[in-house]
Design an enzyme around this catalytic site. Structure first.
Site, PDB file in Angstrom:
ATOM      1  N   ASN A   1      10.444  49.429   3.699  1.00 20.21           N
ATOM      2  CA  ASN A   1       9.853  50.103   4.862  1.00 20.21           C
ATOM      3  C   ASN A   1      10.987  50.323   5.853  1.00 20.21           C
ATOM      4  O   ASN A   1      11.422  49.389   6.510  1.00 20.21           O
ATOM      5  CB  ASN A   1       8.754  49.220   5.468  1.00 20.21           C
ATOM      6  CG  ASN A   1       8.234  49.774   6.787  1.00 20.21           C
ATOM      7  OD1 ASN A   1       8.472  50.942   7.110  1.00 20.21           O
ATOM      8  ND2 ASN A   1       7.524  48.949   7.542  1.00 20.21           N
TER       9      ASN A   1
ATOM     10  N   LYS B   1      10.994  51.944   8.544  1.00 20.08           N
ATOM     11  CA  LYS B   1      10.528  52.039   9.937  1.00 20.08           C
ATOM     12  C   LYS B   1      11.181  53.241  10.638  1.00 20.08           C
ATOM     13  O   LYS B   1      11.403  54.257  10.007  1.00 20.08           O
ATOM     14  CB  LYS B   1      10.812  50.732  10.671  1.00 20.08           C
ATOM     15  CG  LYS B   1      10.327  49.503   9.900  1.00 20.08           C
ATOM     16  CD  LYS B   1      10.271  48.286  10.746  1.00 20.08           C
ATOM     17  CE  LYS B   1       9.920  47.087   9.878  1.00 20.08           C
ATOM     18  NZ  LYS B   1       9.527  45.940  10.647  1.00 20.08           N
TER      19      LYS B   1
ATOM     20  N   HIS C   1       0.175  49.183   8.908  1.00 16.68           N
ATOM     21  CA  HIS C   1       1.239  48.214   9.220  1.00 16.68           C
ATOM     22  C   HIS C   1       0.942  47.577  10.573  1.00 16.68           C
ATOM     23  O   HIS C   1       0.406  48.241  11.477  1.00 16.68           O
ATOM     24  CB  HIS C   1       2.595  48.931   9.245  1.00 16.68           C
ATOM     25  CG  HIS C   1       3.749  47.991   9.293  1.00 16.68           C
ATOM     26  ND1 HIS C   1       4.153  47.392  10.460  1.00 16.68           N
ATOM     27  CD2 HIS C   1       4.570  47.516   8.324  1.00 16.68           C
ATOM     28  CE1 HIS C   1       5.181  46.599  10.202  1.00 16.68           C
ATOM     29  NE2 HIS C   1       5.454  46.652   8.910  1.00 16.68           N
TER      30      HIS C   1
ATOM     31  N   GLU D   1       2.737  46.983  13.016  1.00 18.29           N
ATOM     32  CA  GLU D   1       3.328  47.691  14.167  1.00 18.29           C
ATOM     33  C   GLU D   1       2.445  48.857  14.587  1.00 18.29           C
ATOM     34  O   GLU D   1       2.306  49.152  15.773  1.00 18.29           O
ATOM     35  CB  GLU D   1       4.756  48.143  13.815  1.00 18.29           C
ATOM     36  CG  GLU D   1       5.703  46.952  13.770  1.00 18.29           C
ATOM     37  CD  GLU D   1       6.897  47.116  12.838  1.00 18.29           C
ATOM     38  OE1 GLU D   1       7.180  48.238  12.390  1.00 18.29           O
ATOM     39  OE2 GLU D   1       7.539  46.074  12.551  1.00 18.29           O
TER      40      GLU D   1
ATOM     41  N   GLU E   1       1.284  40.683   5.180  1.00 15.47           N
ATOM     42  CA  GLU E   1       2.431  40.546   6.068  1.00 15.47           C
ATOM     43  C   GLU E   1       2.049  39.744   7.317  1.00 15.47           C
ATOM     44  O   GLU E   1       1.509  40.317   8.281  1.00 15.47           O
ATOM     45  CB  GLU E   1       2.919  41.928   6.502  1.00 15.47           C
ATOM     46  CG  GLU E   1       3.399  42.799   5.374  1.00 15.47           C
ATOM     47  CD  GLU E   1       4.421  43.809   5.857  1.00 15.47           C
ATOM     48  OE1 GLU E   1       5.514  43.833   5.310  1.00 15.47           O
ATOM     49  OE2 GLU E   1       4.125  44.558   6.806  1.00 15.47           O
TER      50      GLU E   1
ATOM     51  N   GLY F   1      10.268  40.835  10.821  1.00 15.20           N
ATOM     52  CA  GLY F   1      11.445  41.106  11.638  1.00 15.20           C
ATOM     53  C   GLY F   1      11.928  39.920  12.447  1.00 15.20           C
ATOM     54  O   GLY F   1      12.749  40.074  13.352  1.00 15.20           O
TER      55      GLY F   1
ATOM     56  N   SER G   1      10.279  39.209   6.508  1.00 17.14           N
ATOM     57  CA  SER G   1      11.612  38.606   6.392  1.00 17.14           C
ATOM     58  C   SER G   1      11.971  38.240   4.949  1.00 17.14           C
ATOM     59  O   SER G   1      12.618  37.219   4.708  1.00 17.14           O
ATOM     60  CB  SER G   1      11.740  37.394   7.330  1.00 17.14           C
ATOM     61  OG  SER G   1      11.591  37.798   8.679  1.00 17.14           O
TER      62      SER G   1
HETATM   63  C1  PEP Z   1       7.880  45.119   7.477  1.00 10.99           C
HETATM   64  O1  PEP Z   1       8.089  45.737   8.505  1.00 10.99           O
HETATM   65  O2  PEP Z   1       7.033  45.534   6.699  1.00 10.99           O
HETATM   66  C2  PEP Z   1       8.661  43.923   7.214  1.00 10.99           C
HETATM   67  C3  PEP Z   1       8.210  43.101   6.325  1.00 10.99           C
HETATM   68  O3  PEP Z   1       9.786  43.747   7.967  1.00 10.99           O
HETATM   69  P1  PEP Z   1      10.908  42.604   7.744  1.00 10.99           P
HETATM   70  O4  PEP Z   1      11.200  42.543   6.263  1.00 10.99           O
HETATM   71  O5  PEP Z   1      12.082  43.074   8.539  1.00 10.99           O
HETATM   72  O6  PEP Z   1      10.334  41.326   8.244  1.00 10.99           O
END
Ligand code: PEP
Length: 247
Positions: free
Chosen positions: A9, A11, A94, A96, A166, A172, A212
């Site tokens: 992803n 972003k 997501h 976000e 998630e 992040g 992460s």
């Molecule tokens: C994401 O935004 O879907 C995500 C898992 O980000 P990160 O791997 O940076 O935690």
């Protein structure tokens, strides 16, 4: 036997020219992956990325879509646009988008249904906040997100889609859920699908962990019985993604 799926992803990162350069870096690194490999990229990068990965094992996905077919929805992108540009997948819901753009489970449900109607594979995201985890309501929350997100979706379509667990506190932040935490929730999601639909549907749907994921923790996470790969943010923008896709 479910095939693993590792999706990046990106972003709101990578201009079109940067996106093409990143594809050139990542193509050889993911070429040997036994998983389905997907780059979910910003809308403006889709056309050049589709071109850049032509003939490789990489599929392309959008990061969002709108649930109407077309019309006066300034700034939105439709399922037909994603498909015509060469996308096979689309991330929906997501955290976000739920947080910054106020997407509710009902909106997520409309988007999932539109993606399926048009032939895109949705990667439907769910996940709890740190507060919810500390309150002990993680599994209740996730079950609610799954139940509303999938309302009116047929078993056959659920079997073909992807769900990404998630935890918001792991996105992040560099804080990864423990393997046990990730497996527990992914297992609960599969159980929930079995309850709503049937065991065959639950056994078929692919469930990713995201939050992460990095080159050091991917192999252990992906070895869990209910974790069928990962949705990867930060690490999808660098060579580490090659390690993750091969984990
Ligand atoms: C994401 O935004 O879907 C995500 C898992 O980000 P990160 O791997 O940076 O935690």
């Amino acid at each position: 036997m479910r095939k693993k799926i590792v999706a990046g992803n990106w972003k709101m990162n990578m201009t079109p020219s940067q996106a093409v350069a990143l594809c050139e870096t990542l193509k050889p690194l993911v070429a040997g992956s036994e998983a389905d490999v997907v780059f979910c990229v910003p809308a403006i990068d889709i056309v050049p990325v589709v071109e850049a990965v032509k003939g490789t094992n990489i599929e392309v996905g959008g990061e969002n879509l709108y649930f109407e077919d077309k019309g006066a929805y300034t700034g939105e992108i439709s399922a037909d646009m994603l498909l015509d540009a060469g996308c096979k997948y689309v991330i929906i819901g997501h955290s976000e988008r739920r947080d910054y753009f106020k997407e509710t489970d009902e909106i997520v449900n409309k988007k999932v249904k539109k993606a399926i109607e048009k032939g895109l594979t949705p990667i439907m995201c769910c996940g709890e906040s740190l507060e919810q985890r500390e309150q002990g309501i993680t599994l209740d929350w996730i079950r609610m997100q799954i139940k509303i997100g999938l309302q009116g979706v047929d078993a056959a379509d659920v079997a073909k889609m992807v769900i990404a667990y998630e935890p918001i506190w792991a996105i992040g932040t560099g804080v990864t859920a423990t393997t046990e935490q990730a497996q527990e929730v992914c297992g609960a999601i599969r159980q929930c699908i079995a309850e709503i639909y049937c065991q065959d549907t639950a056994d078929a749907v692919r469930i990713q962990y995201g939050g992460s994921v990095n080159a050091g923790n991917a192999a252990e996470l992906f070895s869990q019985p209910d974790i069928d790969g990962g949705l990867v943010g930060g690490a999808s923008l660098k060579a580490d993604f090659g390690v993750i896709a091969n984990a």
